[in-house]
Design a protein around this motif. Sequence first.
Motif, short mmCIF file in Angstrom:
data_model
loop_
_atom_site.label_atom_id
_atom_site.label_comp_id
_atom_site.label_asym_id
_atom_site.label_seq_id
_atom_site.Cartn_x
_atom_site.Cartn_y
_atom_site.Cartn_z
N ALA A 191 1.04 -1.09 -0.72
CA ALA A 191 0.05 0.08 -0.11
C ALA A 191 0.98 1.15 0.23
O ALA A 191 0.47 1.96 -0.68
CB ALA A 191 -1.40 0.40 0.73
N ALA A 192 1.40 0.86 1.02
CA ALA A 192 2.81 2.29 0.71
C ALA A 192 3.49 2.45 -0.77
O ALA A 192 3.85 4.04 -0.88
CB ALA A 192 4.12 2.03 1.84
N VAL A 193 3.65 1.56 -1.13
CA VAL A 193 4.25 1.71 -2.64
C VAL A 193 3.87 2.17 -3.55
O VAL A 193 3.65 2.95 -4.42
CB VAL A 193 4.94 0.52 -3.12
CG1 VAL A 193 5.79 0.58 -4.65
CG2 VAL A 193 6.18 0.06 -2.22
N THR A 198 1.31 6.84 -6.69
CA THR A 198 0.26 7.21 -7.38
C THR A 198 0.75 8.40 -8.51
O THR A 198 0.19 8.81 -9.55
CB THR A 198 -0.88 7.27 -7.27
OG1 THR A 198 -1.29 5.57 -6.48
CG2 THR A 198 -1.68 7.83 -7.46
N PRO A 199 1.36 9.44 -7.48
CA PRO A 199 1.16 10.75 -8.32
C PRO A 199 2.59 10.92 -9.19
O PRO A 199 1.87 12.00 -9.67
CB PRO A 199 1.56 11.85 -7.33
CG PRO A 199 0.96 11.23 -5.60
CD PRO A 199 1.58 9.77 -5.65
N VAL A 200 2.77 10.30 -9.07
CA VAL A 200 3.93 10.26 -10.56
C VAL A 200 4.32 9.57 -11.30
O VAL A 200 4.91 9.84 -12.64
CB VAL A 200 5.86 10.76 -9.92
CG1 VAL A 200 6.17 11.12 -8.43
CG2 VAL A 200 5.88 8.92 -9.10
N LEU A 205 0.17 1.59 -13.07
CA LEU A 205 1.40 0.71 -12.49
C LEU A 205 1.95 0.98 -10.85
O LEU A 205 1.91 0.30 -10.78
CB LEU A 205 2.77 1.59 -13.24
CG LEU A 205 3.16 1.60 -15.03
CD1 LEU A 205 4.17 2.82 -15.21
CD2 LEU A 205 4.03 0.03 -14.28
N PRO A 206 1.04 2.20 -10.80
CA PRO A 206 1.09 2.08 -9.09
C PRO A 206 0.86 0.64 -8.84
O PRO A 206 0.94 0.46 -7.79
CB PRO A 206 0.24 3.14 -8.90
CG PRO A 206 0.50 3.58 -9.40
CD PRO A 206 0.63 3.41 -10.77
#
Length: 257
Positions: A191-193, A198-200, A205-206
């Motif tokens: 979840a942290a990854v 997500t913003p970049v 992909l996230p």
Amino acid sequence: MRTPERTAGAGMLRDVAAIGAAMAAVGASFGAVAVAAGLPAWGVVAMSLLVYAGGAQFMAVGLAAAGNPVAAVLAGLLLNARHLPFGLTLGDTLGRRLWQRLLGSHLMTDETTAFTLARPAGDLRRRAFWLAGTLLFVAWNAGTVLGVLAGGVAGDPAALGLDAAFPAGLIALLLPTLRDRDIRRAAVGGAAVAVLTTPVLPAGLPVLLALAGPALLAVHRLRRPPVTPIAETVEPSGEAHPVASEAVPAGRKEQSC
């Protein structure tokens, strides 16, 4: 009297119906949004039947309406790449026949996968998959048809708060598995990854990078040393008593007195 099998079946049907109600509502929103974007009614219904991927369908409609159909196809493929590990996990559950694997792979969604893995392996898990897969497929497509017929009445799912229904359902289905400490660590890490990337990164992909958490968990469990077996001593009375034996590291010989 109700048998345990009938009780379990009734419980599964109740749980799937709750998820299916939310899926039908979001499907109706998709049908209305797609028609409003200029897609023909038959194309919208065909997409829900043949593609059957909610997030990818919303993204494809948005990109197609912006005049970029090629990007819509590529984005859908990227977003649905997460189904590859789903298939590896549920391979034995789908069945051995080719038609079972083809149909099961089409019915496989996030909700169906989470609902299925919440059940123990075996016949119960197999019944859970086909029940959830079939009912949710019907709910999504019925909602799409209603949305197409209703036009813009259904509205935006985000404005109605329906976009939060699926994450809430998935969390509820996965909560029992979080009792395991290693699984909790893998879930938090993944979840942290996903949140940090997500913003970049482009959409889809996230989610794939979040699989790093379960992957590290699998590597950790493969490298974990085997548990030392417990020897049993048999008393003269014939009663067996477990005796903990101390593991001897490799390369170390016992010393004799």
